[in-house]
Design a protein around this motif. Sequence first.
Motif: not given
Length: 610
Positions: A342-358
């Motif tokens: 879960v911790i790994s998944s959360m960190v990966e998702s935060i990166g996806d959020y920023h990439a998607c917003a850009r």
Amino acid sequence: MSSAITTCEHPNPLQRGDGVLSSHEGDQGRKKDGQLKSPSRSHLAYGILDSPPWYLCIFLGIQHFLTALGGLVAVPLILAKDLCLQHDPLTQSYLISTIFFVSGICTLLQVFLGIRLPILQGGTFAFLGPSLAMLSLPTWKCPAWTLNASQVNTSSPEFTEEWQKRIRELQGAVMVASCVQMLVGFSGLIGFLMRFIGPLTIAPTISLMALPLFDSAGDDAGTHWGIAATTIFLIVLFSQYLKNIAVPVPVYGREKKSHASKFYLFQIFPVLLGLCISWLLCFVLTVSDALPSAPTAYGYLARTDTKGNVLSQAPWFRFPYPGQWGLPTVSLAGVFGIIAAVISSMVESIGDYHACARLVGAPPPPKHAINRGIGIEGLGCLLAGAWGTGNGTTSYSENVGALGITRVGSRVVIVAAGCVLLLMGIFGKIGAAFATIPTPVIGGMFLVMFGVITAVGISNLQYVDLNSPRNLFIFGFSIFCGLAIPNWVNKNPERLHTGILQLDQVIQVLLTTGMFVGGFLGFLLDNTIPGSLEERGLLAWSQVQEESEETTKALEVYGLPWGIGTRFCTSSCAQYLPFWPKEGEVGVRDLSLCPWDSEEGPRRATDTRM
């Protein structure tokens, strides 16, 4: 308070003047002062707040489903062997349908109530490591008779109980661990944790998601290396060599009527095309009896008729429901292992959020939106555990990349994709069809996908100083230990003996989960060995994670829907919730479907079109 909805003629529609349906590097934003800018909204066919025509939403929604298809199908097929289901393709099809259905629900929740960016949700490889580690415990190892197809009666109560008690154990672990993710998200703790988690923690963690799976992928590919190599060759050919080759497709428009346009087919569907062509090749070889018919012969598993009865047995429609495999059970070992995932998944998702917003031209997500997104992902994992997918859910990086290719950033399209996933989960024959994919085709696909996941993990090192001996030591040592320690523990489980069975199981699951070992060592060494913030990559990392200054626009994109927080639930107490938009930050203006900036001046109003 009312809002007007207007549409206007788009200055740069999805179809360029030369009739090409595509996106190139220029659309992804340009470098300025060393930082990658968000693409201008004029480079997007449809922005995040725009509503494309309904037929385009359906088409692009199906495309997002097909883009995520490889990852969605891979998770149940990898788990099947350790769930004692390698000789029960019908149940495998039920798991595939269930993960489709739950992914659809979680996608809709994320778009409407979560981060509110156009991100698809689906099964995650992060959960596979601890899940397989838990199922490898002596208590959960499959009996020898379940490995022999001639001794397996898939309809017998004894066999049904064998696999259901294993998936119920996974369900319980995922559901408990998901509560931790919801707590971290909705309480705002994720922001505190990200102060200590940098690229040198994330790189070994993500890389070790896939590296330990090489044995399973190699075994599947080894059932017929010729077919597996063909699958690999086709996927590499389409995704790397032919990605810039446009294919003419017929298009109907109001002005030009019927005409030919260009579509980058190989760039968008490389895995699906490679899988289908290899599948067709296996069918031809099966019909012509070029493949052996003896079950013990090399190459038998490449035949398409070994699972042919699945399509006839599978129901046309099947509605997955919570608790369909029985009441979930919980063990301490499984919970601790899944929490690491879960911790790994959360960190990966935060990166996806920023990439998607850009990619969609939105401002970087503010803290309240990230907190809400992580919390909703935790809720999605809870639902996945309740429905019994044997896995959790997370944001799909592949679909974030597809946004840059199509230049359509509208979240309405992702809503359509969520509805497509729901329908595919209900239509039972779809899951059955994917359960009949020949084993070497699956193995070839896994080898490519796991290689890409490993590379994605290593790519996080771009933020750190790779000329620093400190950083090279931390990454190399973490990766090596993440492979060596689980290998030793798997071979010597009797050496881990504390006298307390539950504690022994917790230690064994954690130490046989490579991404936990590598991630923990990376975290420990990165935060204890002296090094500057710039050397550790935390300065560049913080710039990627920085909060948006465009408050009005950010709240328009990331605010809650249906007037929640502005017209309803406006209590002053709600403003103190970490996931709630702050009062006074939302600007009131008309909702326009024009994706260009307001300073460009008004354009001629017309129907929104492709």
